[in-house]
Design a protein around this motif. Structure first.
Motif, PDB file in Angstrom:
ATOM      1  N   GLN A 190       0.827  -1.184   0.000  1.00 39.68           N
ATOM      2  CA  GLN A 190       0.000   0.000   0.000  1.00 39.68           C
ATOM      3  C   GLN A 190       0.875   1.253   0.000  1.00 39.68           C
ATOM      4  O   GLN A 190       1.871   1.330   0.717  1.00 39.68           O
ATOM      5  CB  GLN A 190      -0.932  -0.004   1.217  1.00 39.68           C
ATOM      6  CG  GLN A 190      -1.938  -1.138   1.189  1.00 39.68           C
ATOM      7  CD  GLN A 190      -2.800  -1.169   2.437  1.00 39.68           C
ATOM      8  OE1 GLN A 190      -2.412  -0.676   3.482  1.00 39.68           O
ATOM      9  NE2 GLN A 190      -3.968  -1.766   2.318  1.00 39.68           N
ATOM     10  N   ASP A 191       0.507   2.220  -0.814  1.00 38.10           N
ATOM     11  CA  ASP A 191       1.259   3.463  -0.929  1.00 38.10           C
ATOM     12  C   ASP A 191       0.316   4.640  -0.814  1.00 38.10           C
ATOM     13  O   ASP A 191      -0.905   4.511  -0.961  1.00 38.10           O
ATOM     14  CB  ASP A 191       1.985   3.518  -2.271  1.00 38.10           C
ATOM     15  CG  ASP A 191       3.131   2.522  -2.353  1.00 38.10           C
ATOM     16  OD1 ASP A 191       4.024   2.586  -1.484  1.00 38.10           O
ATOM     17  OD2 ASP A 191       3.126   1.697  -3.270  1.00 38.10           O
ATOM     18  N   VAL A 192       0.900   5.817  -0.580  1.00 33.65           N
ATOM     19  CA  VAL A 192       0.123   7.039  -0.417  1.00 33.65           C
ATOM     20  C   VAL A 192       0.823   8.185  -1.130  1.00 33.65           C
ATOM     21  O   VAL A 192       2.026   8.389  -0.966  1.00 33.65           O
ATOM     22  CB  VAL A 192      -0.041   7.390   1.088  1.00 33.65           C
ATOM     23  CG1 VAL A 192      -0.753   8.740   1.242  1.00 33.65           C
ATOM     24  CG2 VAL A 192      -0.810   6.310   1.828  1.00 33.65           C
ATOM     25  N   PHE A 193       0.072   8.933  -1.934  1.00 36.85           N
ATOM     26  CA  PHE A 193       0.555  10.193  -2.479  1.00 36.85           C
ATOM     27  C   PHE A 193       0.175  11.316  -1.507  1.00 36.85           C
ATOM     28  O   PHE A 193      -0.999  11.441  -1.125  1.00 36.85           O
ATOM     29  CB  PHE A 193      -0.098  10.512  -3.830  1.00 36.85           C
ATOM     30  CG  PHE A 193       0.371   9.661  -4.976  1.00 36.85           C
ATOM     31  CD1 PHE A 193       1.685   9.222  -5.060  1.00 36.85           C
ATOM     32  CD2 PHE A 193      -0.501   9.315  -5.998  1.00 36.85           C
ATOM     33  CE1 PHE A 193       2.112   8.441  -6.121  1.00 36.85           C
ATOM     34  CE2 PHE A 193      -0.089   8.546  -7.062  1.00 36.85           C
ATOM     35  CZ  PHE A 193       1.223   8.104  -7.133  1.00 36.85           C
ATOM     36  N   THR A 194       1.120  12.125  -1.106  1.00 38.93           N
ATOM     37  CA  THR A 194       0.831  13.337  -0.351  1.00 38.93           C
ATOM     38  C   THR A 194       0.745  14.513  -1.329  1.00 38.93           C
ATOM     39  O   THR A 194       1.063  14.372  -2.519  1.00 38.93           O
ATOM     40  CB  THR A 194       1.936  13.624   0.671  1.00 38.93           C
ATOM     41  OG1 THR A 194       3.161  13.930  -0.037  1.00 38.93           O
ATOM     42  CG2 THR A 194       2.180  12.413   1.576  1.00 38.93           C
ATOM     43  N   GLN A 195       0.346  15.680  -0.831  1.00 40.33           N
ATOM     44  CA  GLN A 195       0.324  16.853  -1.702  1.00 40.33           C
ATOM     45  C   GLN A 195       1.726  17.187  -2.185  1.00 40.33           C
ATOM     46  O   GLN A 195       1.909  17.665  -3.308  1.00 40.33           O
ATOM     47  CB  GLN A 195      -0.282  18.058  -0.973  1.00 40.33           C
ATOM     48  CG  GLN A 195      -0.387  19.312  -1.835  1.00 40.33           C
ATOM     49  CD  GLN A 195      -1.233  19.107  -3.083  1.00 40.33           C
ATOM     50  OE1 GLN A 195      -2.306  18.521  -3.018  1.00 40.33           O
ATOM     51  NE2 GLN A 195      -0.746  19.566  -4.237  1.00 40.33           N
ATOM     52  N   LEU A 196       2.741  16.916  -1.366  1.00 40.81           N
ATOM     53  CA  LEU A 196       4.118  17.164  -1.796  1.00 40.81           C
ATOM     54  C   LEU A 196       4.467  16.301  -3.004  1.00 40.81           C
ATOM     55  O   LEU A 196       5.103  16.775  -3.941  1.00 40.81           O
ATOM     56  CB  LEU A 196       5.087  16.896  -0.642  1.00 40.81           C
ATOM     57  CG  LEU A 196       6.574  17.113  -0.965  1.00 40.81           C
ATOM     58  CD1 LEU A 196       6.821  18.553  -1.405  1.00 40.81           C
ATOM     59  CD2 LEU A 196       7.434  16.768   0.247  1.00 40.81           C
ATOM     60  N   HIS A 197       4.057  15.035  -2.995  1.00 36.92           N
ATOM     61  CA  HIS A 197       4.298  14.170  -4.158  1.00 36.92           C
ATOM     62  C   HIS A 197       3.623  14.750  -5.402  1.00 36.92           C
ATOM     63  O   HIS A 197       4.205  14.758  -6.491  1.00 36.92           O
ATOM     64  CB  HIS A 197       3.753  12.752  -3.897  1.00 36.92           C
ATOM     65  CG  HIS A 197       4.550  11.969  -2.903  1.00 36.92           C
ATOM     66  ND1 HIS A 197       4.089  11.700  -1.640  1.00 36.92           N
ATOM     67  CD2 HIS A 197       5.777  11.387  -2.995  1.00 36.92           C
ATOM     68  CE1 HIS A 197       4.991  10.987  -0.987  1.00 36.92           C
ATOM     69  NE2 HIS A 197       6.029  10.785  -1.788  1.00 36.92           N
ATOM     70  N   ILE A 198       2.398  15.228  -5.245  1.00 35.93           N
ATOM     71  CA  ILE A 198       1.673  15.790  -6.378  1.00 35.93           C
ATOM     72  C   ILE A 198       2.370  17.051  -6.880  1.00 35.93           C
ATOM     73  O   ILE A 198       2.529  17.248  -8.093  1.00 35.93           O
ATOM     74  CB  ILE A 198       0.210  16.086  -5.983  1.00 35.93           C
ATOM     75  CG1 ILE A 198      -0.522  14.769  -5.689  1.00 35.93           C
ATOM     76  CG2 ILE A 198      -0.513  16.866  -7.077  1.00 35.93           C
ATOM     77  CD1 ILE A 198      -1.908  14.948  -5.101  1.00 35.93           C
ATOM     78  N   ASP A 199       2.819  17.901  -5.957  1.00 38.14           N
ATOM     79  CA  ASP A 199       3.515  19.129  -6.360  1.00 38.14           C
ATOM     80  C   ASP A 199       4.804  18.805  -7.113  1.00 38.14           C
ATOM     81  O   ASP A 199       5.130  19.449  -8.114  1.00 38.14           O
ATOM     82  CB  ASP A 199       3.838  19.982  -5.134  1.00 38.14           C
ATOM     83  CG  ASP A 199       2.607  20.675  -4.562  1.00 38.14           C
ATOM     84  OD1 ASP A 199       1.596  20.784  -5.288  1.00 38.14           O
ATOM     85  OD2 ASP A 199       2.657  21.106  -3.396  1.00 38.14           O
ATOM     86  N   ILE A 200       5.543  17.818  -6.636  1.00 34.10           N
ATOM     87  CA  ILE A 200       6.798  17.455  -7.299  1.00 34.10           C
ATOM     88  C   ILE A 200       6.513  16.892  -8.690  1.00 34.10           C
ATOM     89  O   ILE A 200       7.228  17.205  -9.651  1.00 34.10           O
ATOM     90  CB  ILE A 200       7.582  16.434  -6.441  1.00 34.10           C
ATOM     91  CG1 ILE A 200       8.045  17.092  -5.137  1.00 34.10           C
ATOM     92  CG2 ILE A 200       8.787  15.895  -7.210  1.00 34.10           C
ATOM     93  CD1 ILE A 200       8.644  16.128  -4.137  1.00 34.10           C
TER      94      ILE A 200
END
Length: 309
Positions: A6-16
């Protein structure tokens, strides 16, 4: 069936991810998402290509674990083909689960190694489709490059005589590394300065399609707030032989035009009309076709209406 961690995208991942691909779509912006007319998502969402990059990494691990490289080499399956339909948006903080079904190999009529793939976010279907390895590309014929001249001397963001919109991008290892990190992948598998290792991942050059489509829309004065568009499906074929030749600072010429049955409509049209775009990524002095893609978009208005039925 293989069920990944299981993995999670944070807003930081989306911004990058959006910064590394120059994707300025309002849907991904932690502030501007609120400007979108009747936005049903209640916040920013991840990038479609970011999710597909995560899948690319997971299926590469899947293939390595089953030693399928020999089968791919034996049958000269040089093309990676991704065919995905988007069922729902993925939001920051949602738990992702990538499910890869067992590999299926068929030698006739043409050799193909395929896997069905599902991605769930908090247990709900977000994406479904296939990854297939083939000897020839599954999607789109070779583009008609008549009357375009040398692409490197054509102005960036111009319309060519054959109807294609041209967007020029450059292969930057720093952007590719950031894109890998944004999609929860290990950049050291592809880049190592001490060993002069440069191997661009499959989905990175394709992910630059988003910025190209957005810039084309800007040319047509498309209103991203009043008439937002969302991806409904991606069909992508990538030539791994050419991908292996890519190096830092190589120019990538992205060509885009409406598919024949969608040519009557384009960005800027306020009608709620689904659109299909034929897209190609070319590089080198003889315009080698690195990837080809059929990208389908639908106005958010139609998605919202379907949600309320």
């Amino acid at each position: 069936m293989h069920s990944d961690i299981q993995d999670v995208f944070t807003q930081l991942h989306i911004d990058i991810a959006r910064n590394s691909t120059d994707d300025f779509n309002l849907f991904h912006d932690p502030h501007k998402w609120q400007r979108i007319n009747d936005n049903p998502f209640g916040g920013p969402i991840s990038l479609g290509f970011q999710l597909e990059s995560l899948i690319e990494g997971r299926i590469a691990r899947f293939r390595a674990g089953r030693e399928e490289a020999g089968l791919i080499g034996q049958h000269a399956l040089h093309f990676s083909n991704y065919q995905f339909s988007f069922a729902n948006a993925v939001k920051p903080g949602q738990i992702l689960q990538v499910e890869i079904k067992d590999s299926q190999f068929k030698a006739e009529p043409e050799p193909v190694l395929s896997n069905r793939i599902l991605v769930k976010a908090d247990g709900n279907l977000a994406l479904m489709g296939y990854k297939k390895e083939t000897a020839e590309p599954l999607f789109l014929p070779n583009p008609n490059l008549a009357r375009i001249g040398e692409l490197k001397i054509q102005p960036d963001r111009c319309f060519l005589p054959n109807g294609f919109f041209l967007k020029r991008k450059f292969m930057m290892t720093s952007n590719a590394k950031n894109f890998l990190c944004a999609s929860l992948r290990d950049q050291t598998e592809y880049f190592d300065e001490l060993q002069d290792k440069v191997e661009f991942p499959e989905m990175f050059p394709c992910a630059l399609l988003s910025s190209a489509l957005l810039e084309k829309a800007l040319k047509w004065l498309h209103d991203f707030e009043r008439n937002p568009m969302v991806y409904t499906s991606h069909k992508i074929s990538i030539d791994r032989r050419l991908l292996a030749q890519l190096r830092s600072n190589d120019a990538l010429h992205i060509l885009i035009k409406p598919a024949q049955d969608a040519a009557a409509h384009d960005f800027g049209d306020l009608k709620a009309t689904p659109l299909d775009y034929e897209c190609y990524g070319l590089f080198g002095s003889v315009n080698l076709v690195l990837f080809r893609a059929l990208i389908s978009l639908t106005p958010l208005e139609l998605i919202t209406k379907a949600m309320h039925k």
